[in-house]
Design a protein around this motif. Structure first.
Motif, mmCIF file in Angstrom:
data_model
loop_
_atom_site.group_PDB
_atom_site.id
_atom_site.type_symbol
_atom_site.label_atom_id
_atom_site.label_comp_id
_atom_site.label_asym_id
_atom_site.label_seq_id
_atom_site.Cartn_x
_atom_site.Cartn_y
_atom_site.Cartn_z
ATOM 1 N N ALA A 1 0.836 -1.277 -0.151
ATOM 2 C CA ALA A 1 0.015 0.028 -0.052
ATOM 3 C C ALA A 1 0.895 1.290 0.084
ATOM 4 N N HIS A 2 1.980 1.160 0.865
ATOM 5 C CA HIS A 2 2.801 2.317 0.738
ATOM 6 C C HIS A 2 3.693 2.735 -0.528
ATOM 7 N N ARG B 1 1.102 4.063 -2.955
ATOM 8 C CA ARG B 1 0.911 5.414 -2.740
ATOM 9 C C ARG B 1 2.024 6.339 -3.383
ATOM 10 N N TRP B 2 3.343 5.854 -3.114
ATOM 11 C CA TRP B 2 4.455 6.324 -3.676
ATOM 12 C C TRP B 2 4.475 6.430 -5.385
ATOM 13 N N ASP B 3 4.293 5.402 -5.692
ATOM 14 C CA ASP B 3 3.817 5.114 -7.286
ATOM 15 C C ASP B 3 4.723 5.858 -8.314
ATOM 16 N N GLY C 1 -0.808 3.466 -10.024
ATOM 17 C CA GLY C 1 -1.615 3.227 -8.771
ATOM 18 C C GLY C 1 -3.028 3.064 -8.936
#
Length: 84
Positions: A30-31, A34-36, A41
């Motif tokens: 998930a982190h 979000r950084w993607d 994403g």
């Protein structure tokens, strides 16, 4: 992969930590999403795009890596995807 110590309840490589490691892998995924850094994403079919490095990151974090080391690792990950 780092050899695990049976008494180390935090080691992601310890077979007795499977469930905890799965939860941590989901959180780390998930982190990363979000950084993607490559912009996937929002694509449902690309939700596993960064999974290639989750195990490496878990072991790096477990080994007590510094923020600088984690940052350098993530930069190399992004560069591997062609991001400068």
């Amino acid at each position: 992969m780092t050899p695990w110590v049976q008494d180390d309840r935090w080691d992601p490589g310890n077979p007795s930590n499977r469930e905890r490691t799965r939860r941590l892998q989901c959180q780390l995924r998930a982190h990363l999403m979000r950084w993607d850094p490559i912009g996937v994403g929002d694509a449902p079919e690309a939700q596993d795009q960064y999974d290639v490095d989750i195990s490496g990151l878990l072991h790096l974090l477990h080994g007590g890596a510094s923020v600088h080391d984690v940052n350098r690792h993530l930069i190399r990950l992004a560069e591997g995807f062609g991001v400068r």
